[in-house]
Design a protein around this motif. Sequence first.
Motif, PDB file in Angstrom:
ATOM      1  N   VAL A 184       1.793  -3.116  12.795  1.00 29.18           N
ATOM      2  CA  VAL A 184       1.879  -3.349  11.354  1.00 29.18           C
ATOM      3  C   VAL A 184       0.638  -2.790  10.664  1.00 29.18           C
ATOM      4  O   VAL A 184       0.736  -2.104   9.632  1.00 29.18           O
ATOM      5  CB  VAL A 184       2.029  -4.852  11.049  1.00 29.18           C
ATOM      6  CG1 VAL A 184       1.885  -5.129   9.552  1.00 29.18           C
ATOM      7  CG2 VAL A 184       3.385  -5.354  11.535  1.00 29.18           C
ATOM      8  N   ALA A 185      -0.534  -3.064  11.225  1.00 26.91           N
ATOM      9  CA  ALA A 185      -1.773  -2.574  10.614  1.00 26.91           C
ATOM     10  C   ALA A 185      -1.824  -1.055  10.615  1.00 26.91           C
ATOM     11  O   ALA A 185      -2.201  -0.426   9.615  1.00 26.91           O
ATOM     12  CB  ALA A 185      -2.981  -3.152  11.357  1.00 26.91           C
ATOM     13  N   ARG A 186      -1.446  -0.445  11.735  1.00 22.59           N
ATOM     14  CA  ARG A 186      -1.479   1.016  11.816  1.00 22.59           C
ATOM     15  C   ARG A 186      -0.510   1.645  10.814  1.00 22.59           C
ATOM     16  O   ARG A 186      -0.835   2.630  10.135  1.00 22.59           O
ATOM     17  CB  ARG A 186      -1.115   1.458  13.243  1.00 22.59           C
ATOM     18  CG  ARG A 186      -1.284   2.938  13.495  1.00 22.59           C
ATOM     19  CD  ARG A 186      -0.606   3.342  14.785  1.00 22.59           C
ATOM     20  NE  ARG A 186       0.835   3.134  14.715  1.00 22.59           N
ATOM     21  CZ  ARG A 186       1.674   3.956  14.121  1.00 22.59           C
ATOM     22  NH1 ARG A 186       1.229   5.050  13.516  1.00 22.59           N
ATOM     23  NH2 ARG A 186       2.962   3.689  14.106  1.00 22.59           N
ATOM     24  N   THR A 187       0.682   1.073  10.685  1.00 17.15           N
ATOM     25  CA  THR A 187       1.663   1.592   9.730  1.00 17.15           C
ATOM     26  C   THR A 187       1.174   1.411   8.296  1.00 17.15           C
ATOM     27  O   THR A 187       1.349   2.302   7.456  1.00 17.15           O
ATOM     28  CB  THR A 187       3.007   0.882   9.933  1.00 17.15           C
ATOM     29  OG1 THR A 187       3.414   1.015  11.295  1.00 17.15           O
ATOM     30  CG2 THR A 187       4.079   1.481   9.046  1.00 17.15           C
ATOM     31  N   TYR A 188       0.567   0.276   8.025  1.00 15.46           N
ATOM     32  CA  TYR A 188       0.050   0.013   6.679  1.00 15.46           C
ATOM     33  C   TYR A 188      -1.060   0.999   6.324  1.00 15.46           C
ATOM     34  O   TYR A 188      -1.098   1.532   5.207  1.00 15.46           O
ATOM     35  CB  TYR A 188      -0.467  -1.422   6.604  1.00 15.46           C
ATOM     36  CG  TYR A 188      -1.018  -1.803   5.256  1.00 15.46           C
ATOM     37  CD1 TYR A 188      -0.179  -2.154   4.204  1.00 15.46           C
ATOM     38  CD2 TYR A 188      -2.394  -1.823   5.030  1.00 15.46           C
ATOM     39  CE1 TYR A 188      -0.692  -2.508   2.964  1.00 15.46           C
ATOM     40  CE2 TYR A 188      -2.915  -2.175   3.796  1.00 15.46           C
ATOM     41  CZ  TYR A 188      -2.059  -2.515   2.764  1.00 15.46           C
ATOM     42  OH  TYR A 188      -2.580  -2.858   1.537  1.00 15.46           O
ATOM     43  N   LEU A 257       7.575  -0.800   7.714  1.00 14.72           N
ATOM     44  CA  LEU A 257       6.927  -2.094   7.529  1.00 14.72           C
ATOM     45  C   LEU A 257       7.954  -3.191   7.251  1.00 14.72           C
ATOM     46  O   LEU A 257       7.808  -4.331   7.715  1.00 14.72           O
ATOM     47  CB  LEU A 257       5.921  -2.015   6.379  1.00 14.72           C
ATOM     48  CG  LEU A 257       4.609  -1.285   6.700  1.00 14.72           C
ATOM     49  CD1 LEU A 257       3.807  -1.038   5.431  1.00 14.72           C
ATOM     50  CD2 LEU A 257       3.779  -2.100   7.686  1.00 14.72           C
ATOM     51  N   ALA A 258       8.989  -2.846   6.511  1.00 13.23           N
ATOM     52  CA  ALA A 258      10.042  -3.831   6.245  1.00 13.23           C
ATOM     53  C   ALA A 258      10.701  -4.287   7.544  1.00 13.23           C
ATOM     54  O   ALA A 258      10.894  -5.485   7.777  1.00 13.23           O
ATOM     55  CB  ALA A 258      11.077  -3.235   5.289  1.00 13.23           C
ATOM     56  N   VAL A 259      11.030  -3.341   8.399  1.00 20.76           N
ATOM     57  CA  VAL A 259      11.677  -3.687   9.674  1.00 20.76           C
ATOM     58  C   VAL A 259      10.728  -4.471  10.574  1.00 20.76           C
ATOM     59  O   VAL A 259      11.132  -5.436  11.236  1.00 20.76           O
ATOM     60  CB  VAL A 259      12.178  -2.406  10.363  1.00 20.76           C
ATOM     61  CG1 VAL A 259      12.694  -2.722  11.765  1.00 20.76           C
ATOM     62  CG2 VAL A 259      13.278  -1.755   9.537  1.00 20.76           C
ATOM     63  N   LEU A 260       9.462  -4.076  10.610  1.00 21.25           N
ATOM     64  CA  LEU A 260       8.486  -4.782  11.443  1.00 21.25           C
ATOM     65  C   LEU A 260       8.322  -6.238  11.016  1.00 21.25           C
ATOM     66  O   LEU A 260       8.013  -7.105  11.842  1.00 21.25           O
ATOM     67  CB  LEU A 260       7.132  -4.074  11.390  1.00 21.25           C
ATOM     68  CG  LEU A 260       7.023  -2.745  12.150  1.00 21.25           C
ATOM     69  CD1 LEU A 260       5.706  -2.049  11.837  1.00 21.25           C
ATOM     70  CD2 LEU A 260       7.155  -2.976  13.651  1.00 21.25           C
ATOM     71  N   THR A 261       8.507  -6.504   9.752  1.00 20.36           N
ATOM     72  CA  THR A 261       8.398  -7.878   9.256  1.00 20.36           C
ATOM     73  C   THR A 261       9.737  -8.616   9.239  1.00 20.36           C
ATOM     74  O   THR A 261       9.838  -9.713   8.687  1.00 20.36           O
ATOM     75  CB  THR A 261       7.795  -7.891   7.837  1.00 20.36           C
ATOM     76  OG1 THR A 261       8.583  -7.063   6.972  1.00 20.36           O
ATOM     77  CG2 THR A 261       6.365  -7.373   7.850  1.00 20.36           C
TER      78      THR A 261
END
Length: 478
Positions: A184-188, A257-261
């Motif tokens: 998540v952090a890397r994608t953000y 990010l939507a899918v990861l969350t």
Amino acid sequence: MRRTTLLSIAPVLCAGLLLSACTVGPDYKGPPQVAANAAARGSFVRAGDAGRPDAPAATWWTALNDPVLDQLIADALAGSPDIAVANARIAQARAGLAANKTAVLPTFNVSAATPYVNVPGGLLSSDGQSGGRDSFTVYNVGFDASWEIDLFGGTRRKIEAASARAQAAEASLADAQVTLSAEVARTYVGLRTRQQALIVLDRQAQIDDALVSLAGQRLSSGTAPEQPLDQLRAQRAQTEADRAKARAETTVLIDQLAVLTGREPGSLDAQLATAAPIPLPPAEVAIGDPSLLLRSRPDIRAAERKLAAANADVGVQIANRFPKLSILGLIGLGGQNIGDVLDPSKVIGLALPQLKWSLFDGGRTEAQIRNAKGAYAEAEANYRAAVLRGLQDAEGSLTRFGGQRTAYAQSVIAQQQAERAATLQGQRFSAGTVGRSDALSAERTALQSALGAATARGDLTNSFIAVEKSLGLGWTSG
């Protein structure tokens, strides 16, 4: 009669209970020497001046000081399907452990039956007289209990193995949390980097339009050839291509990010569409030491628990060499009248201790023991590999983090120098000593430096994320 029966099986029960204190097979001695060797190192070789020896925080992402990122990671840890899968595996492992624990306890059953019997006449009579048919109904209520005494600890070893595997499943959940928080952090960071790049590219496109317009005017007035105009048009086309690519990647990263969350693609568009600064890691990072790494990295802990389970499996198979003692008890009440099920004089009792010992099985037990020992050797090798892989991951990520710190510092210097040069060219243009094209070209060069600095900043933050992931951080025991 009942007293005699109890006295006759009492020695068997006492012997079984005494022998049940014996547990065959190797006792687990802990992880192999490679763990002690790693812990004895005291510090990471590649820590450099950016790493502090104090213990790092599990929620490392808070050091980036970005509330949006904090919330995204919290949402991911609460709603990601990957975490749900890991939790389901823990539930399965714990249920398996509970089932194995019941094997050391007796089992009790209750049954009731009312069979109707119809046989040739005289078949059940003592005088042997026949004729016609006899029929009657039998009423019966029965209670039975069975208990296999764990003479040599085979069941206890099964419980030991199941417990270790349940702990390995818990470590796998922690590993999923580590991977997810880092992803998540890397994608953000990738999203914010591309958004900052898009801001630079938008301004660059405006400059390219102005340069093409000026070159066209010079060509029309006959003061310049066509070649510079073609070069500027090609430059503008490349900028447009970079802008399109950045916009597309921004959309893809928001959906990721939507899918990861645990959300559907498009659900975070309103929240993340507006550009924001790229988060920057602190100047110094707490990294602990290799001994803390062994305790923190979930993959190493999972490998160690699987090693303990494999060790217990060896004991399970060795126990198959020895006798097994089971006791069956039965009490029944009944007769041809329904009232017989309440008549104590109609009680029927049976106690059956049974000793079974497979003296010859064609070598099957020995083959299973060798197989279990082979599985233990494999688990031990996997543990050594996990430790070495963890150390390599940590040392490599620390090396890259140190290099990215230097690269980012130099990119900032380059950006500052380019912006100073652009400012000077702008002053000269205002004073009439240089043309507008020169001022615009200097500003474009400064924008290129700003683009490089933004990329370097994102790379630095990503290298910080890699350090935290390599240390096994990002999971909680709750």
